[in-house]
Write a protein that holds these residues in place. Structure first.
Motif, short mmCIF file in Angstrom:
data_model
loop_
_atom_site.label_atom_id
_atom_site.label_comp_id
_atom_site.label_asym_id
_atom_site.label_seq_id
_atom_site.Cartn_x
_atom_site.Cartn_y
_atom_site.Cartn_z
N VAL A 1 0.83 -1.20 0.00
CA VAL A 1 0.00 0.00 0.00
C VAL A 1 0.87 1.26 0.00
CG1 VAL A 1 -1.54 1.37 1.48
CG2 VAL A 1 -2.11 -0.99 0.95
N PHE B 1 -5.98 -2.46 -0.47
CA PHE B 1 -6.80 -1.89 0.60
C PHE B 1 -7.73 -2.96 1.15
CE2 PHE B 1 -6.86 2.67 -1.31
CZ PHE B 1 -5.65 2.96 -0.72
N LEU C 1 -3.80 -0.86 -6.02
CA LEU C 1 -3.78 -0.31 -4.67
C LEU C 1 -5.10 -0.58 -3.96
CD1 LEU C 1 -2.35 1.45 -2.52
CD2 LEU C 1 -3.29 3.45 -3.69
#
Length: 117
Positions: free
Chosen positions: A16, A46, A42
């Motif tokens: 991340v 998450f 990304l």
């Protein structure tokens, strides 16, 4: 089971942080296609980070310090999305970027038990 959640959580944090910084600078240099691809990857990390974090919280019995860490992490994700959105549109997102970096340091220090209460 806890070790699986821990390993995936720790690894997702590293991805991340790296993906956010690279995507942010791709967007600020007007390379939108690679930035958009990294932004989607990304978002996948998450989800991995949130699911593994909640899994660890359940197994640990919901300790307060990690609940606060989780709330700060969700705020950090929101700031990351805001910073990337502003960078993609060509707006000034440096405030959100700095906020992400500050929260990233605080949350990492809480995760390594440097900040406790």
């Amino acid at each position: 089971m806890f070790d699986m959640f821990f390993a995936s959580h720790q690894g997702s944090w590293a991805f991340v942080a790296a993906l956010f910084i690279v995507a942010y600078f791709l967007f600020t240099s007007h390379k939108n296609k690679p930035g958009k691809i990294l932004h989607m990857i990304l978002r996948l990390f998450f989800i991995i980070m949130l699911v593994s974090g909640v899994g660890m919280l359940v197994q640990m019995g919901w300790p307060l310090v990690y609940i606060v860490k989780g709330i700060l992490a969700v705020v950090m994700i929101g700031l990351m999305e805001m910073a990337l959105g502003k960078a993609k549109r060509g707006e000034n997102g440096i405030g959100a970027f700095i906020g992400v970096i500050v929260l990233l340091v605080i949350v990492a220090l809480m995760g390594f038990n440097v900040i406790t209460f």
